[in-house]
Design a protein around this motif. Structure first.
Motif, short mmCIF file in Angstrom:
data_model
loop_
_atom_site.label_atom_id
_atom_site.label_comp_id
_atom_site.label_asym_id
_atom_site.label_seq_id
_atom_site.Cartn_x
_atom_site.Cartn_y
_atom_site.Cartn_z
N UNK A 117 0.71 -1.39 0.13
CA UNK A 117 0.11 -0.08 0.19
C UNK A 117 0.91 1.17 -0.10
N UNK A 118 2.04 1.25 0.63
CA UNK A 118 2.76 2.51 0.66
C UNK A 118 3.67 2.78 -0.49
N UNK A 119 3.98 1.66 -1.17
CA UNK A 119 5.00 1.77 -2.24
C UNK A 119 4.40 1.70 -3.55
N UNK A 120 3.74 0.42 -3.71
CA UNK A 120 3.38 0.05 -5.08
C UNK A 120 2.08 0.63 -5.57
N UNK A 121 1.11 1.03 -4.57
CA UNK A 121 0.04 1.68 -4.64
C UNK A 121 0.00 3.12 -4.12
N UNK A 122 1.21 3.78 -4.37
CA UNK A 122 1.05 5.15 -3.60
C UNK A 122 0.40 6.06 -4.09
N UNK A 123 -0.22 6.02 -5.49
CA UNK A 123 -0.87 6.90 -5.89
C UNK A 123 -2.29 6.88 -5.26
N UNK A 124 -2.60 5.86 -4.73
CA UNK A 124 -4.15 5.74 -4.08
C UNK A 124 -4.25 6.14 -2.69
N UNK A 125 -2.90 6.52 -2.15
CA UNK A 125 -2.96 7.10 -0.94
C UNK A 125 -3.81 8.53 -0.85
N UNK A 126 -4.43 8.83 0.36
CA UNK A 126 -5.33 9.87 0.78
C UNK A 126 -4.60 11.01 0.30
N UNK A 127 -3.32 11.13 0.65
CA UNK A 127 -2.38 12.51 0.36
C UNK A 127 -2.08 12.65 -0.99
#
Length: 192
Positions: A117-127
């Motif tokens: 979640x923190x790296x591969x899916x970085x664009x989906x993070x709320x910030x």
């Protein structure tokens, strides 16, 4: 030989041949079970699962060993559901030897999963999500992010760090599994 061809091979017990059974010939191309990209992915998932399950199994073996249920503790640590191991297992000594490594493997496996979640899916993070519409242009929200000021740069840096950590964790899991099985052979399955 075609992959749909049935080949008859004799079943031998010692030197006597009893009967022949039909078997499928395995194809020589890359459709095998461990070839291609699925093989390394399966191995990585198995090793990560081992990183998560070693600590609870070893802690359970310690508790069962302290309670006096040596054979049940040995079965739990070995992952067996069948008959108990022969000899006099020493689950407390085994668990005390492997628990620190199992804790390290458990934390590493947790970080590997968190990294998805923190790296591969970085664009989906709320910030980072508001910047997803313009991944290649500078965004003031990304200027303090590693790899910023573009979302794509931040994504690549975060994903690269996570991939490097995950690649380093897999040999750790494999080494822990080998060491754990050596200690188990000495402490859990040794003769009296």
């Amino acid at each position: 030989m075609n992959e749909n061809t049935t080949v008859r091979r004799p079943i031998t017990h010692g030197s006597a041949t009893t009967r022949s059974t039909p078997t499928r010939s395995t194809p020589t191309h890359s459709a095998g079970i461990h070839s291609g990209p699925a093989g390394p992915v399966r191995r990585a998932l198995r090793l990560t699962r081992f990183g998560f399950t070693a600590l609870p199994r070893d802690a359970g073996a310690l508790l069962l060993g302290l309670a006096g249920a040596r054979r049940r503790a040995a079965r739990l640590a070995l992952g067996r559901s069948g008959p108990p191991p022969a000899g006099r297992p020493q689950p407390v000594r085994y668990a005390l030897a492997v628990l620190p490594l199992s804790l390290l493997a458990f934390v590493s496996a947790g970080l590997c999963v968190y990294g998805i979640g923190a790296g591969w899916l970085y664009p989906l993070r709320p910030d980072a999500f508001p910047s997803i519409g313009h991944m290649f242009s500078a965004d003031p929200r990304m200027r303090d992010s590693w790899g910023g000021p573009t979302l794509f740069g931040a994504w690549m840096v975060h994903a690269g760090i996570v991939v490097a950590f995950q690649a380093a964790a897999l040999p750790l899991f494999a080494a822990h599994r080998r060491l754990r099985s050596r200690i188990a052979a000495r402490r859990l399955t040794a003769a009296p």
